[in-house]
Design a protein around this motif. Sequence first.
Motif, mmCIF file in Angstrom:
data_model
loop_
_atom_site.group_PDB
_atom_site.id
_atom_site.type_symbol
_atom_site.label_atom_id
_atom_site.label_comp_id
_atom_site.label_asym_id
_atom_site.label_seq_id
_atom_site.Cartn_x
_atom_site.Cartn_y
_atom_site.Cartn_z
ATOM 1 N N ARG A 293 3.123 45.170 28.037
ATOM 2 C CA ARG A 293 3.563 44.724 29.354
ATOM 3 C C ARG A 293 3.159 45.721 30.429
ATOM 4 O O ARG A 293 3.098 46.924 30.183
ATOM 5 C CB ARG A 293 5.083 44.546 29.366
ATOM 6 N N ASN A 294 2.908 45.212 31.609
ATOM 7 C CA ASN A 294 2.608 46.037 32.784
ATOM 8 C C ASN A 294 1.452 47.010 32.540
ATOM 9 O O ASN A 294 1.462 48.140 33.039
ATOM 10 C CB ASN A 294 3.860 46.819 33.204
ATOM 11 N N GLY A 295 0.484 46.555 31.774
ATOM 12 C CA GLY A 295 -0.706 47.378 31.545
ATOM 13 C C GLY A 295 -0.468 48.619 30.694
ATOM 14 O O GLY A 295 -1.298 49.529 30.667
ATOM 15 N N LYS A 296 0.659 48.670 29.983
ATOM 16 C CA LYS A 296 0.952 49.842 29.158
ATOM 17 C C LYS A 296 0.020 49.899 27.961
ATOM 18 O O LYS A 296 -0.315 48.874 27.365
ATOM 19 C CB LYS A 296 2.410 49.814 28.692
ATOM 20 N N GLU A 297 -0.396 51.110 27.609
ATOM 21 C CA GLU A 297 -1.333 51.300 26.506
ATOM 22 C C GLU A 297 -0.636 52.011 25.344
ATOM 23 O O GLU A 297 0.182 52.901 25.540
ATOM 24 C CB GLU A 297 -2.525 52.138 26.984
ATOM 25 N N TYR A 298 -0.984 51.586 24.135
ATOM 26 C CA TYR A 298 -0.435 52.189 22.928
ATOM 27 C C TYR A 298 -1.568 52.672 22.032
ATOM 28 O O TYR A 298 -2.672 52.115 22.059
ATOM 29 C CB TYR A 298 0.427 51.180 22.158
ATOM 30 N N GLU A 299 -1.273 53.698 21.252
ATOM 31 C CA GLU A 299 -2.241 54.199 20.283
ATOM 32 C C GLU A 299 -1.735 53.890 18.878
ATOM 33 O O GLU A 299 -0.648 54.310 18.493
ATOM 34 C CB GLU A 299 -2.456 55.705 20.446
ATOM 35 N N ILE A 300 -2.552 53.155 18.131
ATOM 36 C CA ILE A 300 -2.203 52.782 16.764
ATOM 37 C C ILE A 300 -3.092 53.552 15.806
ATOM 38 O O ILE A 300 -4.316 53.616 15.981
ATOM 39 C CB ILE A 300 -2.360 51.268 16.542
ATOM 40 N N MET A 301 -2.479 54.143 14.782
ATOM 41 C CA MET A 301 -3.229 54.906 13.786
ATOM 42 C C MET A 301 -3.671 53.989 12.647
ATOM 43 O O MET A 301 -2.852 53.244 12.094
ATOM 44 C CB MET A 301 -2.387 56.062 13.254
ATOM 45 N N ILE A 302 -4.938 54.062 12.320
ATOM 46 C CA ILE A 302 -5.515 53.273 11.235
ATOM 47 C C ILE A 302 -5.981 54.235 10.151
ATOM 48 O O ILE A 302 -6.800 55.120 10.412
ATOM 49 C CB ILE A 302 -6.722 52.434 11.714
ATOM 50 N N PRO A 303 -5.466 54.105 8.928
ATOM 51 C CA PRO A 303 -5.878 55.040 7.864
ATOM 52 C C PRO A 303 -7.359 54.895 7.546
ATOM 53 O O PRO A 303 -7.899 53.787 7.530
ATOM 54 C CB PRO A 303 -5.012 54.629 6.668
ATOM 55 N N GLU A 304 -8.020 56.027 7.319
ATOM 56 C CA GLU A 304 -9.441 56.012 6.967
ATOM 57 C C GLU A 304 -9.571 55.603 5.502
ATOM 58 O O GLU A 304 -9.085 56.291 4.608
ATOM 59 C CB GLU A 304 -10.062 57.385 7.223
ATOM 60 N N LYS A 305 -10.244 54.501 5.288
ATOM 61 C CA LYS A 305 -10.296 53.874 3.968
ATOM 62 C C LYS A 305 -10.829 54.809 2.890
ATOM 63 O O LYS A 305 -10.331 54.831 1.763
ATOM 64 C CB LYS A 305 -11.156 52.618 4.040
ATOM 65 N N ASP A 306 -11.845 55.607 3.239
ATOM 66 C CA ASP A 306 -12.478 56.460 2.230
ATOM 67 C C ASP A 306 -11.717 57.761 1.996
ATOM 68 O O ASP A 306 -12.131 58.581 1.180
ATOM 69 C CB ASP A 306 -13.922 56.769 2.629
ATOM 70 N N LYS A 307 -10.573 57.946 2.701
ATOM 71 C CA LYS A 307 -9.812 59.185 2.545
ATOM 72 C C LYS A 307 -8.340 58.929 2.220
ATOM 73 O O LYS A 307 -7.495 59.790 2.425
ATOM 74 C CB LYS A 307 -9.923 60.031 3.812
ATOM 75 N N MET A 308 -8.059 57.748 1.686
ATOM 76 C CA MET A 308 -6.667 57.404 1.395
ATOM 77 C C MET A 308 -6.231 57.820 -0.001
ATOM 78 O O MET A 308 -5.038 57.956 -0.258
ATOM 79 C CB MET A 308 -6.446 55.892 1.566
ATOM 80 N N ASN A 309 -7.172 58.009 -0.903
ATOM 81 C CA ASN A 309 -6.808 58.348 -2.274
ATOM 82 C C ASN A 309 -6.278 59.775 -2.382
ATOM 83 O O ASN A 309 -6.738 60.673 -1.668
ATOM 84 C CB ASN A 309 -8.001 58.166 -3.207
ATOM 85 N N TYR A 310 -5.331 59.947 -3.251
ATOM 86 C CA TYR A 310 -4.691 61.244 -3.459
ATOM 87 C C TYR A 310 -5.616 62.159 -4.246
ATOM 88 O O TYR A 310 -5.932 61.885 -5.393
ATOM 89 C CB TYR A 310 -3.386 61.035 -4.231
ATOM 90 N N LYS A 311 -6.055 63.239 -3.626
ATOM 91 C CA LYS A 311 -6.899 64.214 -4.309
ATOM 92 C C LYS A 311 -6.155 65.539 -4.312
ATOM 93 O O LYS A 311 -6.266 66.343 -3.388
ATOM 94 C CB LYS A 311 -8.253 64.341 -3.600
ATOM 95 N N ARG A 312 -5.368 65.718 -5.341
ATOM 96 C CA ARG A 312 -4.441 66.841 -5.381
ATOM 97 C C ARG A 312 -5.126 68.194 -5.275
ATOM 98 O O ARG A 312 -4.585 69.136 -4.718
ATOM 99 C CB ARG A 312 -3.621 66.769 -6.668
ATOM 100 N N GLU A 313 -6.323 68.279 -5.835
ATOM 101 C CA GLU A 313 -6.996 69.579 -5.828
ATOM 102 C C GLU A 313 -7.392 70.031 -4.427
ATOM 103 O O GLU A 313 -7.702 71.190 -4.199
ATOM 104 C CB GLU A 313 -8.231 69.549 -6.737
ATOM 105 N N PHE A 314 -7.342 69.096 -3.452
ATOM 106 C CA PHE A 314 -7.721 69.439 -2.085
ATOM 107 C C PHE A 314 -6.526 69.595 -1.147
ATOM 108 O O PHE A 314 -6.690 69.805 0.044
ATOM 109 C CB PHE A 314 -8.680 68.390 -1.521
#
Length: 326
Positions: A293-314
Amino acid sequence: MISRLKKHLSGISVAVVLLCVSPFLLSAHCIGSDKEKEKVDNNRYSCVEVPEYVVFCGDTIDLTRYDRHERMDRELMAFSYMHSTSIQTIKRANRYFPIIVPILKEKGIPEDFKYLMAIESACNPLARSGAGAAGLWQFMPTTGKEYGLEVDSHIDERYNVVKATYAACKYLKNAYEKFGDWVSVAASYNAGQRRISQQQERQYTDETLDLYLVEETARYIYRIFAVKLLFDDPSEFGFYLRSSDLYPQIHYRTVKISETITDLARFAKSQGTTYALLKNLNPWLRDTSLPCRNGKEYEIMIPEKDKMNYKREFTMPYSRNWVVDK
């Protein structure tokens, strides 16, 4: 009658066994080498020693007086034996301290206030109290709005890690202008500025730690001191974590939105992610749509597909003091 007696005695036997075994269950840790287990064995029956003083926001707090010593002792024991909560708070802090600490520094708030956030929410951005306080900093709806957060049925920025941290900084700076000392500021975060001011006037002291307060507030400051000691060295509390046990930061890209999204699930799919992951990374989105509303802007975070896996060693620890594989 005899069979009932046998059953009763059997129950007592089980209880006795549990009582005998339970001390060996007291140390909570993420298992690793035999050496790490030996450290746990050596600390199994120990209590964290109450220090003579703690340093909070650059001020040295004397803990040798009996009441302060015993209050501190209570909180140290609480963090020692609330195993799952204490360990998970450290794990989550590895993800959120790197986000909030730079904001605290940017706004001139002592870094020690990250520990206030830790006791408010256990570093859980989804935390919600029975009274309705929400997010990492546990803002009530009215207070959140007062400090610039949008709170309605579609958007609740109390769950926005960055925006809620900036709002908390506003509150803390405002309180410091009123009290002039950070201990009073911290106490007011729990009790409210008005209540702390009233009690200082009624009890003829500006020393907040000397005030007679309701139990929740009286414990609050000592909980901050205790969790600071927990983060300084978890092993003193019997917690032995590896770097791989900590939660890593989430990699994401930001999409700026200035037009209404009628279907967030469809939007998520168009961005190459799922509705569940979108909501997980943006818990401030409280409905299935996002009205702009009223020209308000929002920032939405999108997970990076190639960096979503759990890599414990890192997984890198925020503090080397938190882990045994230094």
